[in-house]
Enzyme design. Sequence first.
Site, short mmCIF file in Angstrom:
data_model
loop_
_atom_site.label_atom_id
_atom_site.label_comp_id
_atom_site.label_asym_id
_atom_site.label_seq_id
_atom_site.Cartn_x
_atom_site.Cartn_y
_atom_site.Cartn_z
CB SER A 94 -2.40 0.17 -2.97
OG SER A 94 -3.33 0.63 -1.90
CG HIS A 109 -1.51 1.42 1.53
ND1 HIS A 109 -2.59 1.88 0.68
CD2 HIS A 109 -1.24 2.31 2.12
CE1 HIS A 109 -3.01 3.18 1.04
NE2 HIS A 109 -2.33 3.68 1.99
CG HIS A 139 0.59 6.48 0.12
ND1 HIS A 139 -0.11 7.74 0.17
CD2 HIS A 139 0.19 5.70 0.81
CE1 HIS A 139 -1.15 7.46 0.72
NE2 HIS A 139 -1.09 6.16 1.60
#
Length: 287
Positions: free
Chosen positions: A194, A129, A134
């Site tokens: 994600s 994730h 990000h």
Amino acid sequence: MTGAALQAAGGQAPASDWTIDQGWSSYSAADHAVWKTLFERQTRLLPGRACDAFIEGMRALPIGADAIPDFRRLSDALMRRTGWQVVAVPGLVPDDVFFEHLANRRFPAGNFIRSADALDYLEEPDVFHDVFGHVPMLMNPVMADFIQAYGAGGLKAQRLGALDLLARVYWYTVEFGLVRQDDGLRLYGAGIASSSAESVFALDDASPNRIAFDLERVMRTRYRIDDFQETYFVLERLDDLLALARIDFAPLYARLGGAAAFAPGAIAPTDRVIARGTGTHHARRRA
Ligand code: HBI
Ligand code: FE
């Protein structure tokens, strides 16, 4: 800290800023294999769904299918482009610690990876994730400044007792944001990027609302942490985050603090609705 994270951290106690060594050489073949499965699944889904900035960021980073990325190499690439770094943490960290890192252009990323028998289940943000979701957007100068401003704003919001209002902005942008491109709506939020199921749901499903982003509206909107979002907010362009990073939220907190919040699936009379959702997904869940 979870058992897996402690193990990955070689049993070290966390420092006061909660950072640990990534422990890259401690990843097992099975850990790298989980990364590969997730990476390949998402990489197939993202063309035509992720925004150009996400795709470009990903392309310029040392991220591939074969191994969990090394945070030092990610930080080198990020530092050159936007002055950010990735630091390893064992999982969720306290809000003030999280904000302090962001305000200093350090992105705290979980160093552990989910297990192969629960590919879609996450109790805390893991390396897939945090890194896949990000880090590509941190290569974008606008997002890089926006997240730093969020960190600084978070420390301030805490003092003003307005953290829930600010957290909704992060949620509906950095985590679950959509943006309009000439060729259609695209995702830029890490929570969507994600997740294989949500990257399809957010853009292609008839169920959720898609509403033009409006700061006060977003601050007043509760969100779901246990399921797909009922509403996604759409930026006209990524650059709109720049203005958002410069606004002093304090007067907004004072004004909105007492206002009633919208339910996650509500539509307000003043909304600029891009697509009114059928609500089917969440109705079925409730039944
Ligand atoms: N810690 N590691 C990590 N990652 C997050 O996304 C995170 C966190 N601590 C607090 C937090 N997020 C949020 O509750 C704040 O954005 C409000
Ligand atoms: Fe996240």
